[in-house]
Design a protein around this motif. Structure first.
Motif, PDB file in Angstrom:
ATOM      1  N   LEU A 212      -3.012 -25.392  42.156  1.00 39.76           N
ATOM      2  CA  LEU A 212      -2.190 -25.661  40.973  1.00 39.76           C
ATOM      3  C   LEU A 212      -2.827 -26.756  40.117  1.00 39.76           C
ATOM      4  O   LEU A 212      -2.862 -26.651  38.884  1.00 39.76           O
ATOM      5  CB  LEU A 212      -0.773 -26.062  41.388  1.00 39.76           C
ATOM      6  CG  LEU A 212       0.116 -24.938  41.914  1.00 39.76           C
ATOM      7  CD1 LEU A 212       1.442 -25.501  42.423  1.00 39.76           C
ATOM      8  CD2 LEU A 212       0.377 -23.880  40.840  1.00 39.76           C
ATOM      9  N   ALA A 213      -3.342 -27.805  40.758  1.00 38.75           N
ATOM     10  CA  ALA A 213      -4.022 -28.860  39.999  1.00 38.75           C
ATOM     11  C   ALA A 213      -5.259 -28.309  39.307  1.00 38.75           C
ATOM     12  O   ALA A 213      -5.543 -28.648  38.144  1.00 38.75           O
ATOM     13  CB  ALA A 213      -4.392 -30.017  40.918  1.00 38.75           C
ATOM     14  N   CYS A 214      -5.986 -27.435  39.993  1.00 36.13           N
ATOM     15  CA  CYS A 214      -7.171 -26.800  39.416  1.00 36.13           C
ATOM     16  C   CYS A 214      -6.808 -25.977  38.183  1.00 36.13           C
ATOM     17  O   CYS A 214      -7.525 -25.981  37.178  1.00 36.13           O
ATOM     18  CB  CYS A 214      -7.828 -25.929  40.477  1.00 36.13           C
ATOM     19  SG  CYS A 214      -9.274 -25.004  39.949  1.00 36.13           S
ATOM     20  N   MET A 215      -5.679 -25.281  38.242  1.00 35.10           N
ATOM     21  CA  MET A 215      -5.252 -24.424  37.140  1.00 35.10           C
ATOM     22  C   MET A 215      -4.696 -25.223  35.961  1.00 35.10           C
ATOM     23  O   MET A 215      -4.731 -24.755  34.829  1.00 35.10           O
ATOM     24  CB  MET A 215      -4.195 -23.434  37.645  1.00 35.10           C
ATOM     25  CG  MET A 215      -4.725 -22.432  38.663  1.00 35.10           C
ATOM     26  SD  MET A 215      -3.408 -21.546  39.551  1.00 35.10           S
ATOM     27  CE  MET A 215      -2.786 -20.474  38.256  1.00 35.10           C
ATOM     28  N   LEU A 216      -4.167 -26.412  36.237  1.00 31.89           N
ATOM     29  CA  LEU A 216      -3.433 -27.146  35.208  1.00 31.89           C
ATOM     30  C   LEU A 216      -4.187 -28.323  34.607  1.00 31.89           C
ATOM     31  O   LEU A 216      -4.028 -28.615  33.414  1.00 31.89           O
ATOM     32  CB  LEU A 216      -2.105 -27.664  35.781  1.00 31.89           C
ATOM     33  CG  LEU A 216      -1.080 -26.614  36.199  1.00 31.89           C
ATOM     34  CD1 LEU A 216       0.079 -27.279  36.945  1.00 31.89           C
ATOM     35  CD2 LEU A 216      -0.565 -25.851  34.984  1.00 31.89           C
ATOM     36  N   ILE A 217      -4.973 -29.027  35.394  1.00 26.91           N
ATOM     37  CA  ILE A 217      -5.571 -30.287  34.964  1.00 26.91           C
ATOM     38  C   ILE A 217      -7.024 -30.074  34.569  1.00 26.91           C
ATOM     39  O   ILE A 217      -7.848 -29.677  35.404  1.00 26.91           O
ATOM     40  CB  ILE A 217      -5.501 -31.351  36.079  1.00 26.91           C
ATOM     41  CG1 ILE A 217      -4.076 -31.483  36.623  1.00 26.91           C
ATOM     42  CG2 ILE A 217      -6.018 -32.693  35.570  1.00 26.91           C
ATOM     43  CD1 ILE A 217      -3.089 -32.030  35.645  1.00 26.91           C
ATOM     44  N   PRO A 218      -7.380 -30.316  33.319  1.00 27.97           N
ATOM     45  CA  PRO A 218      -8.785 -30.172  32.908  1.00 27.97           C
ATOM     46  C   PRO A 218      -9.693 -31.060  33.755  1.00 27.97           C
ATOM     47  O   PRO A 218      -9.372 -32.205  34.060  1.00 27.97           O
ATOM     48  CB  PRO A 218      -8.771 -30.644  31.445  1.00 27.97           C
ATOM     49  CG  PRO A 218      -7.357 -30.437  30.987  1.00 27.97           C
ATOM     50  CD  PRO A 218      -6.501 -30.704  32.192  1.00 27.97           C
ATOM     51  N   GLY A 219     -10.824 -30.498  34.163  1.00 28.26           N
ATOM     52  CA  GLY A 219     -11.792 -31.254  34.935  1.00 28.26           C
ATOM     53  C   GLY A 219     -11.574 -31.204  36.436  1.00 28.26           C
ATOM     54  O   GLY A 219     -12.422 -31.678  37.194  1.00 28.26           O
ATOM     55  N   HIS A 220     -10.448 -30.638  36.890  1.00 34.30           N
ATOM     56  CA  HIS A 220     -10.197 -30.533  38.327  1.00 34.30           C
ATOM     57  C   HIS A 220     -10.766 -29.233  38.870  1.00 34.30           C
ATOM     58  O   HIS A 220     -10.606 -28.178  38.263  1.00 34.30           O
ATOM     59  CB  HIS A 220      -8.688 -30.564  38.610  1.00 34.30           C
ATOM     60  CG  HIS A 220      -8.130 -31.950  38.718  1.00 34.30           C
ATOM     61  ND1 HIS A 220      -7.665 -32.481  39.902  1.00 34.30           N
ATOM     62  CD2 HIS A 220      -7.983 -32.921  37.790  1.00 34.30           C
ATOM     63  CE1 HIS A 220      -7.241 -33.726  39.693  1.00 34.30           C
ATOM     64  NE2 HIS A 220      -7.417 -34.007  38.429  1.00 34.30           N
ATOM     65  N   ASP A 221     -11.439 -29.333  40.022  1.00 38.42           N
ATOM     66  CA  ASP A 221     -11.763 -28.117  40.755  1.00 38.42           C
ATOM     67  C   ASP A 221     -10.932 -28.105  42.035  1.00 38.42           C
ATOM     68  O   ASP A 221     -10.098 -28.988  42.250  1.00 38.42           O
ATOM     69  CB  ASP A 221     -13.273 -27.988  41.027  1.00 38.42           C
ATOM     70  CG  ASP A 221     -13.812 -29.061  41.964  1.00 38.42           C
ATOM     71  OD1 ASP A 221     -13.009 -29.694  42.691  1.00 38.42           O
ATOM     72  OD2 ASP A 221     -15.035 -29.261  41.978  1.00 38.42           O
ATOM     73  N   PHE A 222     -11.168 -27.116  42.875  1.00 40.76           N
ATOM     74  CA  PHE A 222     -10.306 -26.945  44.042  1.00 40.76           C
ATOM     75  C   PHE A 222     -10.366 -28.136  44.989  1.00 40.76           C
ATOM     76  O   PHE A 222      -9.405 -28.434  45.693  1.00 40.76           O
ATOM     77  CB  PHE A 222     -10.689 -25.654  44.786  1.00 40.76           C
ATOM     78  CG  PHE A 222      -9.753 -25.302  45.900  1.00 40.76           C
ATOM     79  CD1 PHE A 222      -8.524 -24.707  45.642  1.00 40.76           C
ATOM     80  CD2 PHE A 222     -10.086 -25.578  47.224  1.00 40.76           C
ATOM     81  CE1 PHE A 222      -7.652 -24.387  46.677  1.00 40.76           C
ATOM     82  CE2 PHE A 222      -9.227 -25.251  48.264  1.00 40.76           C
ATOM     83  CZ  PHE A 222      -8.005 -24.655  47.985  1.00 40.76           C
ATOM     84  N   TRP A 223     -11.499 -28.851  44.989  1.00 41.44           N
ATOM     85  CA  TRP A 223     -11.663 -29.942  45.943  1.00 41.44           C
ATOM     86  C   TRP A 223     -11.364 -31.311  45.335  1.00 41.44           C
ATOM     87  O   TRP A 223     -11.590 -32.337  45.985  1.00 41.44           O
ATOM     88  CB  TRP A 223     -13.092 -29.933  46.499  1.00 41.44           C
ATOM     89  CG  TRP A 223     -13.425 -28.659  47.218  1.00 41.44           C
ATOM     90  CD1 TRP A 223     -14.326 -27.720  46.824  1.00 41.44           C
ATOM     91  CD2 TRP A 223     -12.865 -28.174  48.440  1.00 41.44           C
ATOM     92  NE1 TRP A 223     -14.366 -26.683  47.727  1.00 41.44           N
ATOM     93  CE2 TRP A 223     -13.477 -26.938  48.726  1.00 41.44           C
ATOM     94  CE3 TRP A 223     -11.903 -28.672  49.317  1.00 41.44           C
ATOM     95  CZ2 TRP A 223     -13.166 -26.194  49.852  1.00 41.44           C
ATOM     96  CZ3 TRP A 223     -11.586 -27.923  50.449  1.00 41.44           C
ATOM     97  CH2 TRP A 223     -12.216 -26.696  50.703  1.00 41.44           C
TER      98      TRP A 223
END
Length: 252
Positions: A212-223
């Motif tokens: 969810l963070a990956c989908m919502l927050i620019p610059g976030h990947d799964f890790w």
């Protein structure tokens, strides 16, 4: 549960793109003027035996270890008295037990952490289904060629009897869409723009919070995040449209 630290041979992989296109994203500096539509409080469940033994834990329905009340007490105290417009919970036992501890039924009925409706058990908030690899450790699987291929390319490889990455992402996107539809329905009522946005509590799994963070927050990947058992993350959301979100991670 997906263990990055167990994957010594893992290549750097872009696990999932944000649903926001580059054209739709609002510059970070402009966020100060945004009216946020809601705040998500994302909570990872408490510790299970398989978490402790570093086994993959997807759809297997394990409960929490003894002592979960003590482990989750700091979060329970932090959430005490907070009002939630909605409460969602993965329907798996470890999440249901976590919810019962951090927001006891007595508080819901007394208004201590009042929700406008009963907590909703949500299968779309389950962890990725690892199929035949559920309950296995990295050491048990490290010599399996398909497993090593999955480590490198989880978007292309599906665990035997498990869930494809596309299906995992799609059900989380549908969950976000349901939040959008609920929030649109709320717009029928006059709103005080100076009021704090409604809070939504989501009790779920580590992989779900990462994605969810990956989908919502620019610059976030799964890790980018490493949710610990019983840890909470707060995300402010502006719902610009279906599959179109502006979000900001808050300190927790």
């Amino acid at each position: 549960m997906i263990l990055k630290q167990d994957i010594a041979a893992k290549r750097t992989v872009e696990y999932a793109q944000s649903p926001n296109s580059q054209e739709d994203k609002v510059p970070y500096d402009a966020k100060e003027d945004l009216h946020w539509d809601m705040e998500l409080v994302l909570v990872r469940h408490g510790t299970t035996l398989w978490n402790k033994e570093r086994r993959y834990l997807g759809h297997s329905d394990l409960g929490l270890l003894p002592g979960a009340e003590q482990e989750l007490k700091p979060l329970q105290e932090k959430l005490q008295g907070q009002s939630f417009a909605r409460i969602y919970c993965s329907d798996l036992m470890r999440c249901r037990q976590t919810l019962q501890i951090i927001v006891p039924e007595s508080e819901l009925t007394s208004g201590g952490s009042l929700s406008t409706m009963s907590p909703m058990m949500e299968p779309r908030l389950r962890e990725l289904h690892f199929g035949e690899w559920d309950g296995k450790t990295y050491d048990m699987l490290k010599d399996v060629s398909l497993y090593r291929a999955w480590i490198d390319e989880p978007q292309r490889i599906t665990p035997p009897g498990g869930e494809s990455w596309a299906d995992f992402v799609n059900r989380l996107r549908k969950f976000l869409d349901s939040l959008y539809e609920w929030r649109v329905a709320m717009e029928v009522q006059p709103m005080d723009l100076t009021a704090a946005p409604p809070s939504v509590l989501v009790v779920t799994h580590g992989g779900v919070i990462r994605q969810l963070a990956c989908m919502l927050i620019p610059g976030h990947d799964f890790w980018s995040l490493n949710p610990k058992p019983g840890e909470a993350f707060r995300i402010q959301l502006r719902l610009a449209g279906r599959h179109n979100y502006i979000a900001e991670m808050l300190p927790h």
